[in-house]
Design a protein around this motif. Structure first.
Motif, PDB file in Angstrom:
ATOM      1  N   LEU A 123      78.885   6.965  40.798  1.00 45.53           N
ATOM      2  CA  LEU A 123      77.626   7.597  41.190  1.00 45.53           C
ATOM      3  C   LEU A 123      77.691   7.920  42.680  1.00 45.53           C
ATOM      4  N   ILE A 124      77.577   9.199  43.014  1.00 43.58           N
ATOM      5  CA  ILE A 124      77.615   9.649  44.405  1.00 43.58           C
ATOM      6  C   ILE A 124      76.185   9.920  44.855  1.00 43.58           C
ATOM      7  N   VAL A 125      75.745   9.214  45.891  1.00 44.42           N
ATOM      8  CA  VAL A 125      74.356   9.317  46.347  1.00 44.42           C
ATOM      9  C   VAL A 125      74.340   9.816  47.785  1.00 44.42           C
ATOM     10  N   ASP A 126      73.826  11.024  47.980  1.00 45.58           N
ATOM     11  CA  ASP A 126      73.758  11.601  49.332  1.00 45.58           C
ATOM     12  C   ASP A 126      72.787  12.769  49.292  1.00 45.58           C
ATOM     13  N   ASP A 127      71.937  12.880  50.301  1.00 43.67           N
ATOM     14  CA  ASP A 127      70.993  14.002  50.327  1.00 43.67           C
ATOM     15  C   ASP A 127      71.657  15.296  50.782  1.00 43.67           C
ATOM     16  N   ASN A 128      72.893  15.204  51.277  1.00 48.17           N
ATOM     17  CA  ASN A 128      73.635  16.385  51.717  1.00 48.17           C
ATOM     18  C   ASN A 128      74.550  16.856  50.588  1.00 48.17           C
ATOM     19  N   LEU A 129      74.303  18.063  50.094  1.00 49.43           N
ATOM     20  CA  LEU A 129      75.069  18.594  48.966  1.00 49.43           C
ATOM     21  C   LEU A 129      76.552  18.704  49.288  1.00 49.43           C
ATOM     22  N   LEU A 130      76.897  19.107  50.517  1.00 46.43           N
ATOM     23  CA  LEU A 130      78.305  19.257  50.884  1.00 46.43           C
ATOM     24  C   LEU A 130      79.034  17.921  50.838  1.00 46.43           C
ATOM     25  N   ASN A 131      78.352  16.861  51.268  1.00 43.99           N
ATOM     26  CA  ASN A 131      78.971  15.531  51.206  1.00 43.99           C
ATOM     27  C   ASN A 131      79.224  15.119  49.764  1.00 43.99           C
ATOM     28  N   ARG A 132      78.257  15.412  48.893  1.00 45.49           N
ATOM     29  CA  ARG A 132      78.442  15.066  47.478  1.00 45.49           C
ATOM     30  C   ARG A 132      79.608  15.847  46.884  1.00 45.49           C
ATOM     31  N   ARG A 163      74.778   2.905  34.343  1.00 47.77           N
ATOM     32  CA  ARG A 163      75.470   1.679  34.743  1.00 47.77           C
ATOM     33  C   ARG A 163      76.866   2.005  35.298  1.00 47.77           C
ATOM     34  N   PRO A 164      76.931   2.621  36.500  1.00 52.20           N
ATOM     35  CA  PRO A 164      78.225   3.039  37.055  1.00 52.20           C
ATOM     36  C   PRO A 164      79.096   1.851  37.445  1.00 52.20           C
ATOM     37  N   HIS A 165      80.390   2.104  37.536  1.00 54.00           N
ATOM     38  CA  HIS A 165      81.312   1.077  38.011  1.00 54.00           C
ATOM     39  C   HIS A 165      81.366   1.060  39.544  1.00 54.00           C
ATOM     40  N   LEU A 166      81.152   2.241  40.142  1.00 56.52           N
ATOM     41  CA  LEU A 166      81.205   2.374  41.599  1.00 56.52           C
ATOM     42  C   LEU A 166      80.080   3.291  42.064  1.00 56.52           C
ATOM     43  N   ILE A 167      79.418   2.903  43.161  1.00 54.41           N
ATOM     44  CA  ILE A 167      78.387   3.744  43.776  1.00 54.41           C
ATOM     45  C   ILE A 167      78.795   4.022  45.219  1.00 54.41           C
ATOM     46  N   LEU A 168      78.829   5.302  45.577  1.00 55.80           N
ATOM     47  CA  LEU A 168      79.036   5.704  46.968  1.00 55.80           C
ATOM     48  C   LEU A 168      77.660   6.052  47.521  1.00 55.80           C
ATOM     49  N   MET A 169      77.128   5.197  48.368  1.00 56.70           N
ATOM     50  CA  MET A 169      75.723   5.274  48.773  1.00 56.70           C
ATOM     51  C   MET A 169      75.571   5.652  50.244  1.00 56.70           C
ATOM     52  N   ASP A 170      75.070   6.860  50.485  1.00 52.39           N
ATOM     53  CA  ASP A 170      74.702   7.219  51.850  1.00 52.39           C
ATOM     54  C   ASP A 170      73.506   6.355  52.253  1.00 52.39           C
ATOM     55  N   VAL A 171      73.421   5.992  53.515  1.00 56.17           N
ATOM     56  CA  VAL A 171      72.353   5.085  53.942  1.00 56.17           C
ATOM     57  C   VAL A 171      71.109   5.845  54.396  1.00 56.17           C
ATOM     58  N   MET A 172      71.303   6.897  55.192  1.00 60.08           N
ATOM     59  CA  MET A 172      70.167   7.642  55.737  1.00 60.08           C
ATOM     60  C   MET A 172      69.760   8.752  54.775  1.00 60.08           C
ATOM     61  N   MET A 173      68.677   8.528  54.031  1.00 57.11           N
ATOM     62  CA  MET A 173      68.202   9.513  53.056  1.00 57.11           C
ATOM     63  C   MET A 173      66.682   9.506  52.997  1.00 57.11           C
ATOM     64  N   PRO A 174      66.084  10.623  52.569  1.00 61.60           N
ATOM     65  CA  PRO A 174      64.628  10.670  52.405  1.00 61.60           C
ATOM     66  C   PRO A 174      64.192   9.958  51.124  1.00 61.60           C
ATOM     67  N   VAL A 175      62.893   9.851  50.930  1.00 62.59           N
ATOM     68  CA  VAL A 175      62.259   9.243  49.754  1.00 62.59           C
ATOM     69  C   VAL A 175      62.516   7.733  49.717  1.00 62.59           C
ATOM     70  N   MET A 176      63.777   7.352  49.551  1.00 59.49           N
ATOM     71  CA  MET A 176      64.177   5.945  49.606  1.00 59.49           C
ATOM     72  C   MET A 176      65.569   5.895  50.218  1.00 59.49           C
ATOM     73  N   ASN A 177      65.733   5.132  51.304  1.00 59.58           N
ATOM     74  CA  ASN A 177      67.044   5.113  51.951  1.00 59.58           C
ATOM     75  C   ASN A 177      68.034   4.254  51.171  1.00 59.58           C
ATOM     76  N   GLY A 178      69.286   4.292  51.609  1.00 63.00           N
ATOM     77  CA  GLY A 178      70.340   3.615  50.872  1.00 63.00           C
ATOM     78  C   GLY A 178      70.194   2.109  50.821  1.00 63.00           C
ATOM     79  N   ILE A 179      69.738   1.500  51.909  1.00 63.47           N
ATOM     80  CA  ILE A 179      69.584   0.044  51.937  1.00 63.47           C
ATOM     81  C   ILE A 179      68.506  -0.400  50.952  1.00 63.47           C
ATOM     82  N   GLU A 180      67.396   0.329  50.925  1.00 61.47           N
ATOM     83  CA  GLU A 180      66.327   0.013  49.966  1.00 61.47           C
ATOM     84  C   GLU A 180      66.818   0.190  48.536  1.00 61.47           C
ATOM     85  N   ALA A 181      67.585   1.259  48.318  1.00 67.34           N
ATOM     86  CA  ALA A 181      68.092   1.526  46.971  1.00 67.34           C
ATOM     87  C   ALA A 181      69.055   0.432  46.520  1.00 67.34           C
ATOM     88  N   MET A 182      69.947   0.014  47.414  1.00 68.35           N
ATOM     89  CA  MET A 182      70.901  -1.037  47.054  1.00 68.35           C
ATOM     90  C   MET A 182      70.185  -2.345  46.738  1.00 68.35           C
TER      91      MET A 182
END
Length: 234
Positions: A123-132, A163-182
């Protein structure tokens, strides 16, 4: 030069061409604009000079061509011009540039290409489309199943669904940031074995992740060291 061509071309087209001429690189800008009177061609490269007809139609300082000519001269070339009033102009210059050789790749470089996904879900999590897209292209070739989310809230929802095996989580994001999500993801005991890589250009975020042990397995600073990422991913 391109800016001037666009500025003074109201119908027709502006073309930009790069070619090799006698081992030199030629840059050429041609337009179908208003053109320049022949008796004015020797003045257009003087600082603060503007043609009377042009200055009434557009704003400018009259420095653009003078600066361009000086830069090209510093690079060992000279700007040439051909123009016909009412039909357009052609500017070009030729310069010699050093040949660029490709660096030898480090034997460890991009070893992540050899990592076999074997259908593992990422699961790739990032608000920037280019990063994803960057991570998607990197992982798809290795047979990973790729999913994406653009904020922390979507990441929590996706995690419960796939239920992913690996999550790549950007930290700085709108709505809910990466730390809150983790933190939300780790609340569910079923997610305890999911590997989470936190990613951010903000080094302060690394400290925040460390203050909340168990949220992520590893923190990566942007730009990512791909060799190091490969070793951790493996």
């Amino acid at each position: 030069i391109i800016n001037n061509a666009i500025k003074f071309t109201f119908t027709g087209q502006v073309t930009f061409d790069v070619s090799m001429i006698d081992k030199k690189i030629r840059f050429c800008v041609q337009d179908t604009g208003i053109g320049i009177p022949k008796n004015k061609l020797d003045k257009i490269f003087k600082a603060f000079h503007q043609l009377e007809d042009q200055s009434r139609q557009t704003e400018g300082t009259g420095l653009g061509l003078a600066i361009s000519k000086r830069i090209v001269k510093m690079m060992g070339g000279d700007i040439c011009v051909e123009s016909e009033e009412g039909k357009g102009s052609k500017f070009w210059f030729e310069i010699s540039l050093p040949e660029v050789f490709k660096k030898k790749k480090n034997e460890n470089s991009h070893k992540w290409r050899n990592v076999k996904g074997d259908g593992l879900r990422v699961l790739i999590v990032d608000d920037n489309l280019l990063n994803r897209k960057f991570f998607m292209q990197m992982l798809k070739m290795n047979n990973f199943e790729i999913y994406e989310a653009e904020n922390g809230f979507q990441a929590v929802e996706q995690t419960e669904l796939i239920r992913p095996h690996l999550i790549l989580m950007d930290v700085m994001m709108p709505v809910m940031n990466g730390i809150e999500a983790m933190s939300e993801i780790r609340k569910n005991p079923a997610n305890k074995d999911i590997v989470i890589f936190a990613i951010s250009a903000n080094t302060n975020m690394e400290n925040e992740c460390q203050e909340k042990p168990g949220t992520c397995n590893e923190f990566f600073r942007k730009p990512i060291d791909m060799d190091y990422f490969y070793r951790k991913e493996k």
